[in-house]
Write a protein that holds these residues in place. Structure first.
Motif, PDB file in Angstrom:
ATOM      1  N   ASP A  15       0.834  -1.200   0.214  1.00 59.31           N
ATOM      2  CA  ASP A  15      -0.164   0.038  -0.063  1.00 59.31           C
ATOM      3  C   ASP A  15       0.992   1.362  -0.053  1.00 59.31           C
ATOM      4  O   ASP A  15       2.080   1.090  -0.172  1.00 59.31           O
ATOM      5  N   ALA A  16       0.299   2.393   0.242  1.00 60.35           N
ATOM      6  CA  ALA A  16       1.299   3.650   0.072  1.00 60.35           C
ATOM      7  C   ALA A  16       2.289   3.593   1.219  1.00 60.35           C
ATOM      8  O   ALA A  16       3.181   4.378   1.033  1.00 60.35           O
ATOM      9  N   GLU A  17       2.242   3.106   2.253  1.00 58.86           N
ATOM     10  CA  GLU A  17       3.295   3.213   3.368  1.00 58.86           C
ATOM     11  C   GLU A  17       4.019   2.004   3.591  1.00 58.86           C
ATOM     12  O   GLU A  17       5.148   2.080   4.263  1.00 58.86           O
ATOM     13  N   SER A  18       3.590   0.711   3.199  1.00 64.07           N
ATOM     14  CA  SER A  18       4.156  -0.565   3.441  1.00 64.07           C
ATOM     15  C   SER A  18       4.204  -1.356   2.385  1.00 64.07           C
ATOM     16  O   SER A  18       3.481  -1.382   1.422  1.00 64.07           O
ATOM     17  N   ILE A  19       5.107  -2.598   2.495  1.00 59.31           N
ATOM     18  CA  ILE A  19       5.029  -3.708   1.530  1.00 59.31           C
ATOM     19  C   ILE A  19       5.197  -4.782   2.741  1.00 59.31           C
ATOM     20  O   ILE A  19       6.048  -5.048   3.513  1.00 59.31           O
ATOM     21  N   SER A  20       4.061  -5.848   2.412  1.00 60.58           N
ATOM     22  CA  SER A  20       4.163  -7.120   3.081  1.00 60.58           C
ATOM     23  C   SER A  20       4.382  -8.131   2.307  1.00 60.58           C
ATOM     24  O   SER A  20       4.239  -8.323   1.035  1.00 60.58           O
ATOM     25  N   LEU A  21       5.167  -9.227   2.795  1.00 64.47           N
ATOM     26  CA  LEU A  21       5.580 -10.233   2.299  1.00 64.47           C
ATOM     27  C   LEU A  21       5.486 -11.511   2.939  1.00 64.47           C
ATOM     28  O   LEU A  21       6.114 -11.363   4.280  1.00 64.47           O
ATOM     29  N   LEU A  22       4.937 -12.553   2.795  1.00 63.62           N
ATOM     30  CA  LEU A  22       4.687 -13.696   3.634  1.00 63.62           C
ATOM     31  C   LEU A  22       4.144 -13.306   5.182  1.00 63.62           C
ATOM     32  O   LEU A  22       4.635 -14.022   6.363  1.00 63.62           O
ATOM     33  N   GLY A  23       3.197 -12.386   5.105  1.00 62.50           N
ATOM     34  CA  GLY A  23       2.855 -12.010   6.464  1.00 62.50           C
ATOM     35  C   GLY A  23       3.918 -11.041   7.441  1.00 62.50           C
ATOM     36  O   GLY A  23       3.340 -10.818   8.511  1.00 62.50           O
ATOM     37  N   GLN A  24       4.777 -10.676   6.710  1.00 59.06           N
ATOM     38  CA  GLN A  24       5.784  -9.915   7.482  1.00 59.06           C
ATOM     39  C   GLN A  24       5.875  -8.565   6.856  1.00 59.06           C
ATOM     40  O   GLN A  24       5.459  -8.399   5.741  1.00 59.06           O
ATOM     41  N   ASP A  25       6.575  -7.507   7.559  1.00 64.63           N
ATOM     42  CA  ASP A  25       6.750  -6.334   6.911  1.00 64.63           C
ATOM     43  C   ASP A  25       8.088  -6.498   6.333  1.00 64.63           C
ATOM     44  O   ASP A  25       9.234  -6.591   6.729  1.00 64.63           O
ATOM     45  N   LEU A  26       8.166  -6.222   5.108  1.00 66.02           N
ATOM     46  CA  LEU A  26       9.134  -6.463   4.348  1.00 66.02           C
ATOM     47  C   LEU A  26      10.398  -5.494   4.840  1.00 66.02           C
ATOM     48  O   LEU A  26      11.447  -6.139   4.933  1.00 66.02           O
ATOM     49  N   ALA A  27      10.265  -4.327   4.985  1.00 64.76           N
ATOM     50  CA  ALA A  27      11.308  -3.427   5.441  1.00 64.76           C
ATOM     51  C   ALA A  27      11.603  -3.595   6.894  1.00 64.76           C
ATOM     52  O   ALA A  27      13.040  -3.557   7.105  1.00 64.76           O
TER      53      ALA A  27
END
Length: 241
Positions: A15-27
Protein backbone atom coordinates in the motif's frame (compact mmCIF):
# COMPACT_ATOMS: atom_id res chain seq x y z
CA UNK A 1 -24.75 -6.11 -8.86
CA UNK A 2 -21.90 -8.12 -10.28
CA UNK A 3 -19.88 -10.09 -7.77
CA UNK A 4 -16.67 -8.31 -6.79
CA UNK A 5 -13.56 -9.87 -8.34
CA UNK A 6 -11.04 -11.35 -5.91
CA UNK A 7 -7.57 -12.69 -6.59
CA UNK A 8 -6.26 -14.15 -3.31
CA UNK A 9 -2.54 -14.45 -2.58
CA UNK A 10 -0.57 -15.30 0.53
CA UNK A 11 2.71 -13.92 -0.82
CA UNK A 12 3.07 -10.18 -1.13
CA UNK A 13 1.12 -6.95 -1.34
CA UNK A 14 1.72 -3.26 -0.82
CA UNK A 15 0.00 0.00 0.00
CA UNK A 16 1.12 3.61 0.12
CA UNK A 17 3.11 3.16 3.35
CA UNK A 18 4.31 -0.45 3.46
CA UNK A 19 5.13 -3.68 1.64
CA UNK A 20 4.06 -7.01 3.11
CA UNK A 21 5.61 -10.34 2.19
CA UNK A 22 4.69 -13.70 3.70
CA UNK A 23 2.79 -11.95 6.47
CA UNK A 24 5.86 -9.92 7.43
CA UNK A 25 6.72 -6.28 6.99
CA UNK A 26 9.31 -6.43 4.21
CA UNK A 27 11.33 -3.41 5.33
CA UNK A 28 11.11 -3.94 9.09
CA UNK A 29 11.09 -7.74 9.43
CA UNK A 30 12.91 -9.20 6.44
CA UNK A 31 15.45 -6.85 4.86
CA UNK A 32 18.86 -7.42 6.45
CA UNK A 33 17.45 -10.20 8.61
CA UNK A 34 16.53 -12.96 6.15
CA UNK A 35 18.96 -14.35 3.56
CA UNK A 36 17.90 -14.80 -0.05
CA UNK A 37 18.09 -18.59 0.13
CA UNK A 38 15.95 -18.64 3.25
CA UNK A 39 13.42 -16.35 1.58
CA UNK A 40 13.27 -18.50 -1.57
CA UNK A 41 12.55 -21.59 0.56
CA UNK A 42 9.92 -19.70 2.55
CA UNK A 43 8.17 -18.38 -0.57
CA UNK A 44 7.68 -21.87 -1.98
CA UNK A 45 7.15 -23.92 1.19
CA UNK A 46 5.04 -21.27 2.91
CA UNK A 47 6.95 -21.89 6.13
CA UNK A 48 10.16 -20.47 7.48
CA UNK A 49 12.97 -23.04 7.30
CA UNK A 50 15.12 -23.99 10.25
CA UNK A 51 18.82 -23.03 10.20
CA UNK A 52 19.70 -26.62 9.30
CA UNK A 53 17.26 -26.60 6.40
CA UNK A 54 18.71 -23.32 5.18
CA UNK A 55 22.20 -24.83 5.24
CA UNK A 56 21.17 -27.85 3.17
CA UNK A 57 19.09 -25.73 0.80
CA UNK A 58 21.85 -23.22 0.17
CA UNK A 59 24.40 -26.01 -0.30
CA UNK A 60 22.15 -27.28 -3.10
CA UNK A 61 21.98 -23.83 -4.69
CA UNK A 62 25.77 -23.54 -4.60
CA UNK A 63 26.17 -27.04 -6.06
CA UNK A 64 24.02 -26.18 -9.08
CA UNK A 65 25.10 -22.59 -9.78
CA UNK A 66 27.72 -23.05 -12.51
CA UNK A 67 29.60 -25.84 -14.26
CA UNK A 68 31.57 -23.91 -16.86
CA UNK A 69 30.76 -23.83 -20.58
CA UNK A 70 27.61 -25.92 -20.45
CA UNK A 71 24.97 -25.45 -23.18
CA UNK A 72 23.04 -23.12 -20.86
CA UNK A 73 26.09 -20.88 -20.40
CA UNK A 74 26.94 -20.90 -24.10
CA UNK A 75 23.36 -20.00 -25.00
CA UNK A 76 23.44 -17.08 -22.58
CA UNK A 77 26.76 -15.82 -23.90
CA UNK A 78 25.73 -16.09 -27.56
CA UNK A 79 22.48 -14.29 -26.87
CA UNK A 80 24.37 -11.54 -25.08
CA UNK A 81 26.66 -11.28 -28.12
CA UNK A 82 23.64 -10.86 -30.36
CA UNK A 83 21.72 -8.52 -28.06
CA UNK A 84 24.00 -6.86 -25.50
CA UNK A 85 21.19 -4.42 -24.74
CA UNK A 86 19.02 -7.30 -23.45
CA UNK A 87 20.59 -8.94 -20.43
CA UNK A 88 17.17 -10.40 -19.62
CA UNK A 89 17.21 -12.14 -23.01
CA UNK A 90 20.62 -13.66 -22.32
CA UNK A 91 19.50 -14.85 -18.89
CA UNK A 92 16.29 -16.29 -20.31
CA UNK A 93 18.15 -18.07 -23.12
CA UNK A 94 20.32 -19.87 -20.61
CA UNK A 95 17.43 -20.77 -18.32
CA UNK A 96 15.37 -22.15 -21.19
CA UNK A 97 18.05 -24.80 -21.70
CA UNK A 98 17.40 -26.33 -18.28
CA UNK A 99 15.91 -29.64 -19.37
CA UNK A 100 16.22 -33.37 -19.00
CA UNK A 101 19.97 -33.44 -19.74
CA UNK A 102 21.06 -30.34 -17.85
CA UNK A 103 19.53 -29.18 -14.55
CA UNK A 104 16.30 -31.14 -15.01
CA UNK A 105 17.85 -34.20 -13.37
CA UNK A 106 17.27 -32.52 -10.01
CA UNK A 107 13.51 -32.64 -10.45
CA UNK A 108 13.53 -35.95 -12.33
CA UNK A 109 15.38 -37.66 -9.49
CA UNK A 110 13.17 -36.15 -6.80
CA UNK A 111 10.01 -37.21 -8.63
CA UNK A 112 11.38 -40.70 -9.28
CA UNK A 113 12.33 -41.28 -5.65
CA UNK A 114 9.05 -39.87 -4.34
CA UNK A 115 7.09 -42.21 -6.60
CA UNK A 116 9.24 -45.19 -5.60
CA UNK A 117 8.73 -44.46 -1.91
CA UNK A 118 5.01 -44.02 -2.43
CA UNK A 119 4.84 -47.39 -4.21
CA UNK A 120 6.94 -49.12 -1.57
CA UNK A 121 9.72 -50.15 -3.97
CA UNK A 122 13.03 -51.28 -2.52
CA UNK A 123 16.51 -50.34 -3.68
CA UNK A 124 17.09 -53.92 -4.81
CA UNK A 125 13.91 -53.95 -6.91
CA UNK A 126 14.77 -50.66 -8.56
CA UNK A 127 18.41 -51.55 -9.23
CA UNK A 128 17.42 -54.85 -10.81
CA UNK A 129 14.62 -53.43 -12.94
CA UNK A 130 16.84 -52.37 -15.82
CA UNK A 131 15.09 -49.00 -16.04
CA UNK A 132 16.88 -45.70 -16.36
CA UNK A 133 17.35 -44.20 -12.91
CA UNK A 134 17.84 -40.42 -12.76
CA UNK A 135 20.65 -39.47 -10.43
CA UNK A 136 22.97 -42.34 -11.39
CA UNK A 137 26.00 -41.74 -13.61
CA UNK A 138 27.81 -38.63 -14.78
CA UNK A 139 29.48 -37.83 -18.15
CA UNK A 140 32.58 -36.35 -16.47
CA UNK A 141 32.78 -37.71 -12.92
CA UNK A 142 33.06 -41.41 -13.65
CA UNK A 143 34.12 -42.50 -10.15
CA UNK A 144 32.61 -39.91 -7.81
CA UNK A 145 30.90 -36.58 -8.24
CA UNK A 146 32.72 -34.33 -5.73
CA UNK A 147 29.46 -32.67 -4.71
CA UNK A 148 27.80 -35.90 -3.61
CA UNK A 149 29.63 -36.74 -0.36
CA UNK A 150 29.55 -33.10 0.72
CA UNK A 151 25.79 -32.75 0.25
CA UNK A 152 25.08 -36.05 1.96
CA UNK A 153 27.44 -35.13 4.79
CA UNK A 154 25.72 -31.77 5.37
CA UNK A 155 22.29 -33.43 5.37
CA UNK A 156 23.48 -35.94 7.97
CA UNK A 157 25.09 -33.25 10.12
CA UNK A 158 21.82 -31.33 10.19
CA UNK A 159 19.67 -34.41 10.89
CA UNK A 160 18.02 -34.07 7.47
CA UNK A 161 19.23 -37.27 5.84
CA UNK A 162 15.82 -38.63 4.95
CA UNK A 163 14.14 -41.38 2.93
CA UNK A 164 14.89 -39.95 -0.50
CA UNK A 165 18.63 -39.69 0.05
CA UNK A 166 18.64 -43.06 1.82
CA UNK A 167 16.88 -44.75 -1.10
CA UNK A 168 19.12 -43.12 -3.71
CA UNK A 169 22.27 -44.22 -1.89
CA UNK A 170 20.80 -47.68 -1.48
CA UNK A 171 20.11 -47.97 -5.20
CA UNK A 172 23.66 -46.92 -6.07
CA UNK A 173 25.09 -49.44 -3.58
CA UNK A 174 23.36 -52.45 -5.15
CA UNK A 175 23.17 -51.35 -8.80
CA UNK A 176 25.00 -53.87 -11.02
CA UNK A 177 26.74 -51.16 -13.06
CA UNK A 178 28.16 -49.45 -9.96
CA UNK A 179 27.41 -45.99 -11.33
CA UNK A 180 28.31 -42.95 -9.21
CA UNK A 181 25.62 -40.71 -7.79
CA UNK A 182 25.57 -37.41 -9.63
CA UNK A 183 25.31 -34.13 -7.76
CA UNK A 184 22.15 -32.96 -9.50
CA UNK A 185 20.29 -36.11 -8.49
CA UNK A 186 21.52 -35.89 -4.91
CA UNK A 187 20.35 -32.27 -4.88
CA UNK A 188 16.87 -33.45 -5.89
CA UNK A 189 16.83 -36.08 -3.17
CA UNK A 190 18.03 -33.58 -0.56
CA UNK A 191 15.37 -31.04 -1.54
CA UNK A 192 12.68 -33.73 -1.41
CA UNK A 193 13.87 -34.69 2.08
CA UNK A 194 13.33 -31.05 3.10
CA UNK A 195 9.66 -31.53 2.27
CA UNK A 196 9.72 -29.24 -0.76
CA UNK A 197 7.22 -30.14 -3.51
CA UNK A 198 8.90 -32.29 -6.15
CA UNK A 199 7.00 -30.41 -8.86
CA UNK A 200 9.04 -27.30 -7.98
CA UNK A 201 12.51 -28.86 -7.84
CA UNK A 202 13.55 -27.80 -11.34
CA UNK A 203 12.65 -24.27 -10.36
CA UNK A 204 15.21 -24.38 -7.56
CA UNK A 205 17.83 -25.66 -10.01
CA UNK A 206 16.99 -22.74 -12.31
CA UNK A 207 17.18 -20.33 -9.39
CA UNK A 208 20.71 -21.55 -8.69
CA UNK A 209 21.74 -21.47 -12.34
CA UNK A 210 20.45 -17.89 -12.70
CA UNK A 211 23.33 -16.77 -10.47
CA UNK A 212 25.80 -18.75 -12.56
CA UNK A 213 24.42 -17.33 -15.80
CA UNK A 214 24.71 -13.80 -14.50
CA UNK A 215 28.34 -14.56 -13.72
CA UNK A 216 28.84 -15.97 -17.23
CA UNK A 217 27.33 -12.86 -18.80
CA UNK A 218 29.44 -10.59 -16.60
CA UNK A 219 32.56 -12.47 -17.68
CA UNK A 220 31.45 -12.27 -21.30
CA UNK A 221 31.21 -8.51 -20.88
CA UNK A 222 34.71 -8.34 -19.36
CA UNK A 223 36.43 -10.96 -21.50
CA UNK A 224 34.30 -11.93 -24.50
CA UNK A 225 34.56 -15.34 -26.16
CA UNK A 226 31.10 -15.70 -27.70
CA UNK A 227 32.14 -14.25 -31.05
CA UNK A 228 34.93 -16.84 -31.28
CA UNK A 229 32.39 -19.59 -30.62
CA UNK A 230 30.08 -18.19 -33.28
CA UNK A 231 32.86 -17.79 -35.86
CA UNK A 232 34.26 -21.26 -35.16
CA UNK A 233 30.88 -22.80 -36.01
CA UNK A 234 30.19 -20.47 -38.92
CA UNK A 235 33.61 -20.94 -40.57
CA UNK A 236 33.43 -24.70 -40.24
CA UNK A 237 29.85 -25.09 -41.41
CA UNK A 238 29.49 -27.57 -44.27
CA UNK A 239 26.64 -26.93 -46.67
CA UNK A 240 25.02 -30.16 -47.85
CA UNK A 241 22.20 -29.43 -50.32
Amino acid sequence: MAEELKFPTGLGTSDAESISLLGQDLAADLMGKVGFGELAFWLVAQRRPSPGEVRVFEAVLVALADHGFTPTAIAARLTYLSAPDSIQGAMAAGLLGGGSRFLGVTEDCGRYLAAALRDGRTAEEIAGSGERIPGLGHPVHKVQDPRTPVLIGIAKEEGLYGPHLRLLEGIAAVHPKKLPLNGAGVCGAALADLGLPVEMLRGFALLARAAGLLGQIAEEHRRPIANQVYMAVDRNAVYEP
